[in-house]
Design a protein around this motif. Structure first.
Motif, PDB file in Angstrom:
ATOM      1  N   ALA A 182       6.458   9.261   5.124  1.00 23.94           N
ATOM      2  CA  ALA A 182       6.924   8.626   3.884  1.00 23.94           C
ATOM      3  C   ALA A 182       6.530   7.156   3.852  1.00 23.94           C
ATOM      4  O   ALA A 182       6.107   6.628   2.810  1.00 23.94           O
ATOM      5  N   LEU A 183       6.630   6.473   4.993  1.00 25.25           N
ATOM      6  CA  LEU A 183       6.225   5.068   5.073  1.00 25.25           C
ATOM      7  C   LEU A 183       4.710   4.926   4.943  1.00 25.25           C
ATOM      8  O   LEU A 183       4.217   3.968   4.332  1.00 25.25           O
ATOM      9  N   ILE A 184       3.963   5.863   5.506  1.00 27.98           N
ATOM     10  CA  ILE A 184       2.502   5.828   5.389  1.00 27.98           C
ATOM     11  C   ILE A 184       2.076   5.976   3.938  1.00 27.98           C
ATOM     12  O   ILE A 184       1.216   5.228   3.442  1.00 27.98           O
ATOM     13  N   HIS A 185       2.673   6.919   3.212  1.00 32.76           N
ATOM     14  CA  HIS A 185       2.326   7.127   1.803  1.00 32.76           C
ATOM     15  C   HIS A 185       2.747   5.937   0.946  1.00 32.76           C
ATOM     16  O   HIS A 185       2.068   5.602  -0.030  1.00 32.76           O
ATOM     17  N   GLU A 186       3.849   5.301   1.306  1.00 32.24           N
ATOM     18  CA  GLU A 186       4.281   4.111   0.573  1.00 32.24           C
ATOM     19  C   GLU A 186       3.312   2.956   0.786  1.00 32.24           C
ATOM     20  O   GLU A 186       2.974   2.225  -0.151  1.00 32.24           O
ATOM     21  N   GLN A 187       2.852   2.788   2.020  1.00 29.48           N
ATOM     22  CA  GLN A 187       1.901   1.718   2.308  1.00 29.48           C
ATOM     23  C   GLN A 187       0.578   1.951   1.588  1.00 29.48           C
ATOM     24  O   GLN A 187      -0.090   0.989   1.182  1.00 29.48           O
ATOM     25  N   PHE A 188       0.182   3.202   1.409  1.00 35.96           N
ATOM     26  CA  PHE A 188      -1.047   3.514   0.684  1.00 35.96           C
ATOM     27  C   PHE A 188      -0.996   2.962  -0.738  1.00 35.96           C
ATOM     28  O   PHE A 188      -1.982   2.399  -1.238  1.00 35.96           O
ATOM     29  N   ILE A 189       0.155   3.100  -1.400  1.00 29.90           N
ATOM     30  CA  ILE A 189       0.300   2.591  -2.760  1.00 29.90           C
ATOM     31  C   ILE A 189       0.187   1.068  -2.779  1.00 29.90           C
ATOM     32  O   ILE A 189      -0.427   0.479  -3.673  1.00 29.90           O
ATOM     33  N   LYS A 190       0.784   0.422  -1.787  1.00 33.79           N
ATOM     34  CA  LYS A 190       0.699  -1.042  -1.715  1.00 33.79           C
ATOM     35  C   LYS A 190      -0.745  -1.494  -1.499  1.00 33.79           C
ATOM     36  O   LYS A 190      -1.202  -2.464  -2.115  1.00 33.79           O
ATOM     37  N   ASP A 191      -1.459  -0.809  -0.626  1.00 32.62           N
ATOM     38  CA  ASP A 191      -2.864  -1.162  -0.377  1.00 32.62           C
ATOM     39  C   ASP A 191      -3.721  -0.906  -1.622  1.00 32.62           C
ATOM     40  O   ASP A 191      -4.623  -1.687  -1.934  1.00 32.62           O
ATOM     41  N   LEU A 192      -3.430   0.191  -2.320  1.00 29.97           N
ATOM     42  CA  LEU A 192      -4.177   0.502  -3.533  1.00 29.97           C
ATOM     43  C   LEU A 192      -3.942  -0.543  -4.612  1.00 29.97           C
ATOM     44  O   LEU A 192      -4.875  -0.972  -5.297  1.00 29.97           O
ATOM     45  N   SER A 193      -2.701  -1.000  -4.749  1.00 30.78           N
ATOM     46  CA  SER A 193      -2.381  -2.038  -5.727  1.00 30.78           C
ATOM     47  C   SER A 193      -3.121  -3.336  -5.416  1.00 30.78           C
ATOM     48  O   SER A 193      -3.663  -3.995  -6.307  1.00 30.78           O
ATOM     49  N   ALA A 194      -3.159  -3.696  -4.128  1.00 31.22           N
ATOM     50  CA  ALA A 194      -3.871  -4.917  -3.740  1.00 31.22           C
ATOM     51  C   ALA A 194      -5.365  -4.791  -4.002  1.00 31.22           C
ATOM     52  O   ALA A 194      -6.025  -5.759  -4.430  1.00 31.22           O
TER      53      ALA A 194
END
Length: 261
Positions: A182-194
């Protein structure tokens, strides 16, 4: 005097021990402590619950989602196909009536039509096994993913299986694995936004429009620029131009590959 008193006490104690030894207390039941009663009751309740769960037939369902209008509708079909294949290997069959979906809805949103429909069906006990192609299909925020997952498992009694991550809530330690993914998938969204913000900044510095303009201006595509862009449905880049319909000065004219007023 002291010696006489001590002798009396010794004589009385010896007499009492002799009488107590002659009395049979075997027919008197030993009082059960509250702690032993609670443990026994808990064991019985757990055993009964396990027995009842074994008598309930397993009904399987799946939930699929994609987040953007730029994605194809076939993405849902592909996710459902993978869930059906995995379910078949575990002896389950997913009927079309139990395939829930959300199209072009972000996983960061809690309120989703397909998700709500799936949770309501789980609450009503219409299915007790749920397949997900990926845990990220359930949500992209850990604060959304984990509460929903635990409600499905502990409140509604649903066994959840994630195909790509190999998560199965019937196995020991699934909570730890689910929390990590769940934390990995959340970090993916943050990286994609950046990455999106970085790309927009680069486009602005190169003189291209990123979809925003002030009053009196608009944008128009640059022919042929889509050939240098990656992606399945690449579109041409756009540049800022003056919008003549707003009463601003005349539209810019293109000269030598650039636009000037």
């Amino acid at each position: 005097m002291l010696l006489v008193s001590a002798g009396c006490f010794l004589l009385f104690g010896n007499r009492f021990s002799t009488l107590s030894a002659q009395i049979d207390f075997s027919h008197v039941p030993a009082p059960a402590t509250s702690e032993s009663a609670v443990v026994y009751a808990r064991k019985r309740r757990r055993g009964k619950k396990k027995q009842e769960s074994q008598d309930v037939p397993e009904v399987a369902a799946d939930y699929s989602r994609f987040s953007s209008n730029n994605q194809r509708d076939e993405s849902i079909d592909q996710q459902q196909q993978k869930c059906r294949e995995h379910a078949s290997r575990l002896g389950h069959t997913i009927l079309p009536a139990y395939e829930f979906e959300d199209r072009a809805v972000s996983g960061t949103k809690l309120e989703r039509e397909g998700l709500n429909e799936m949770l309501e069906a789980a609450k009503q006990g219409r299915f007790n096994v749920l397949y997900l192609y990926s845990l990220s299909r359930l949500a992209r925020e850990s604060v959304i993913t984990l509460p929903i997952l635990k409600k499905l498992v502990y409140v509604y009694g649903v066994r959840c299986i994630c195909v790509t991550e190999g998560i199965d809530t019937d196995t020991t330690g699934w909570e730890v694995i689910a929390a990590i993914f769940a934390l990995i998938h959340e970090q993916f969204i943050k990286d994609l936004s950046a990455a999106v913000i970085r790309g927009q900044e680069g486009a602005l510095l190169s003189g291209y429009s990123v979809g925003d303009w002030c009053f009196g201006y608009g944008s128009e595509p640059v022919p042929g620029s889509e050939q240098n862009r990656a992606g399945r449905n690449s579109k041409p880049r756009k540049i800022y131009v003056i919008n003549t319909k707003t009463g601003s000065p005349r539209r810019s004219e293109r000269k030598n590959g650039s636009y000037t007023r």
